[in-house]
Write a protein that holds these residues in place. Structure first.
Motif, PDB file in Angstrom:
ATOM      1  N   ALA A  95       0.831  -1.205   0.000  1.00 51.57           N
ATOM      2  CA  ALA A  95       0.000   0.000   0.000  1.00 51.57           C
ATOM      3  C   ALA A  95       0.866   1.256   0.000  1.00 51.57           C
ATOM      4  O   ALA A  95       0.548   2.238  -0.685  1.00 51.57           O
ATOM      5  CB  ALA A  95      -0.928   0.000   1.223  1.00 51.57           C
ATOM      6  N   ALA A  96       1.958   1.217   0.748  1.00 51.46           N
ATOM      7  CA  ALA A  96       2.864   2.375   0.777  1.00 51.46           C
ATOM      8  C   ALA A  96       3.503   2.592  -0.599  1.00 51.46           C
ATOM      9  O   ALA A  96       3.623   3.736  -1.062  1.00 51.46           O
ATOM     10  CB  ALA A  96       3.946   2.173   1.841  1.00 51.46           C
ATOM     11  N   ARG A  97       3.902   1.481  -1.257  1.00 56.72           N
ATOM     12  CA  ARG A  97       4.472   1.616  -2.614  1.00 56.72           C
ATOM     13  C   ARG A  97       3.438   2.186  -3.575  1.00 56.72           C
ATOM     14  O   ARG A  97       3.735   3.070  -4.382  1.00 56.72           O
ATOM     15  CB  ARG A  97       4.952   0.257  -3.117  1.00 56.72           C
ATOM     16  N   ASP A  98       2.201   1.673  -3.471  1.00 58.63           N
ATOM     17  CA  ASP A  98       1.131   2.168  -4.340  1.00 58.63           C
ATOM     18  C   ASP A  98       0.853   3.643  -4.075  1.00 58.63           C
ATOM     19  O   ASP A  98       0.648   4.428  -5.019  1.00 58.63           O
ATOM     20  CB  ASP A  98      -0.147   1.350  -4.143  1.00 58.63           C
ATOM     21  N   SER A 104       3.657  10.136  -6.869  1.00 56.88           N
ATOM     22  CA  SER A 104       4.573  10.505  -7.953  1.00 56.88           C
ATOM     23  C   SER A 104       3.801  10.813  -9.230  1.00 56.88           C
ATOM     24  O   SER A 104       4.101  11.783  -9.936  1.00 56.88           O
ATOM     25  CB  SER A 104       5.571   9.375  -8.224  1.00 56.88           C
ATOM     26  N   ASP A 105       2.797   9.981  -9.514  1.00 56.58           N
ATOM     27  CA  ASP A 105       1.969  10.218 -10.698  1.00 56.58           C
ATOM     28  C   ASP A 105       1.240  11.553 -10.574  1.00 56.58           C
ATOM     29  O   ASP A 105       1.168  12.323 -11.545  1.00 56.58           O
ATOM     30  CB  ASP A 105       0.952   9.087 -10.893  1.00 56.58           C
ATOM     31  N   ALA A 106       0.710  11.818  -9.384  1.00 56.99           N
ATOM     32  CA  ALA A 106      -0.015  13.077  -9.177  1.00 56.99           C
ATOM     33  C   ALA A 106       0.929  14.261  -9.316  1.00 56.99           C
ATOM     34  O   ALA A 106       0.571  15.292  -9.912  1.00 56.99           O
ATOM     35  CB  ALA A 106      -0.680  13.076  -7.797  1.00 56.99           C
ATOM     36  N   THR A 107       2.142  14.114  -8.793  1.00 58.96           N
ATOM     37  CA  THR A 107       3.130  15.201  -8.902  1.00 58.96           C
ATOM     38  C   THR A 107       3.519  15.416 -10.372  1.00 58.96           C
ATOM     39  O   THR A 107       3.616  16.556 -10.834  1.00 58.96           O
ATOM     40  CB  THR A 107       4.385  14.862  -8.066  1.00 58.96           C
ATOM     41  N   ALA A 111       2.895  18.735 -12.510  1.00 57.91           N
ATOM     42  CA  ALA A 111       4.008  19.402 -13.196  1.00 57.91           C
ATOM     43  C   ALA A 111       3.698  19.562 -14.684  1.00 57.91           C
ATOM     44  O   ALA A 111       3.987  20.612 -15.285  1.00 57.91           O
ATOM     45  CB  ALA A 111       5.296  18.612 -12.997  1.00 57.91           C
ATOM     46  N   GLN A 112       3.089  18.536 -15.254  1.00 54.28           N
ATOM     47  CA  GLN A 112       2.717  18.617 -16.672  1.00 54.28           C
ATOM     48  C   GLN A 112       1.674  19.713 -16.892  1.00 54.28           C
ATOM     49  O   GLN A 112       1.745  20.473 -17.855  1.00 54.28           O
ATOM     50  CB  GLN A 112       2.180  17.260 -17.161  1.00 54.28           C
TER      51      GLN A 112
END
Length: 134
Positions: A95-98, A104-107, A111-112
């Motif tokens: 769960a922590a990795r997810d 990271s995806d949200a960041t 950024a995009q």
């Protein structure tokens, strides 16, 4: 005091009182009867002590079996708890990795979006500059 010593004391006292009360030709028969009664009482007392000892040994053995079973049950419960804890730790790590990947995806998405907005602003500024220069 043990049962045996109490029983022996009572029998001896009864025997002495019985013998003291007997006089005459019946005394010999009374003595024999008293001796036989004392022997029977002694045998009965020994049997009672032996039965009590056997019952105590049996209770001890049953308690030992129950104790061993309880220890085995406790060990099984501890093993299951350890397995459950290990599984929970694995689930928590996953769960922590997810969550980290999601962050990271949200960041990256944010950024995009910022980069796209900056590109739009830059394009608007260039258009405005081109329009004012013409």
């Amino acid at each position: 005091m043990t049962i045996r010593s109490i029983t022996t004391s009572l029998l001896a006292t009864s025997l002495l009182l019985g013998l003291a009360a007997c006089k005459g030709p019946e005394a010999q028969q009374a003595r024999q009867d008293a001796a036989q009664a004392a022997d029977s009482a002694g045998v009965a007392a020994r049997e009672a002590v032996d039965q009590a000892a056997a019952a105590t040994r049996e209770a001890r053995d049953e308690a030992a079996v129950a104790s061993r079973q309880a220890a085995a049950d406790t060990q099984h419960a501890l093993d299951r708890a350890a397995d459950a804890s290990a599984a929970a730790a694995r689930d928590t790590r996953a769960a922590a990795r997810d969550a980290a990947a999601g962050a990271s995806d949200a960041t990256a998405d944010a950024a995009q979006n910022v980069a796209n907005k900056a590109r739009e602003v830059a394009d608007d500024a260039k258009r405005n500059a081109d329009e004012h220069n013409h």
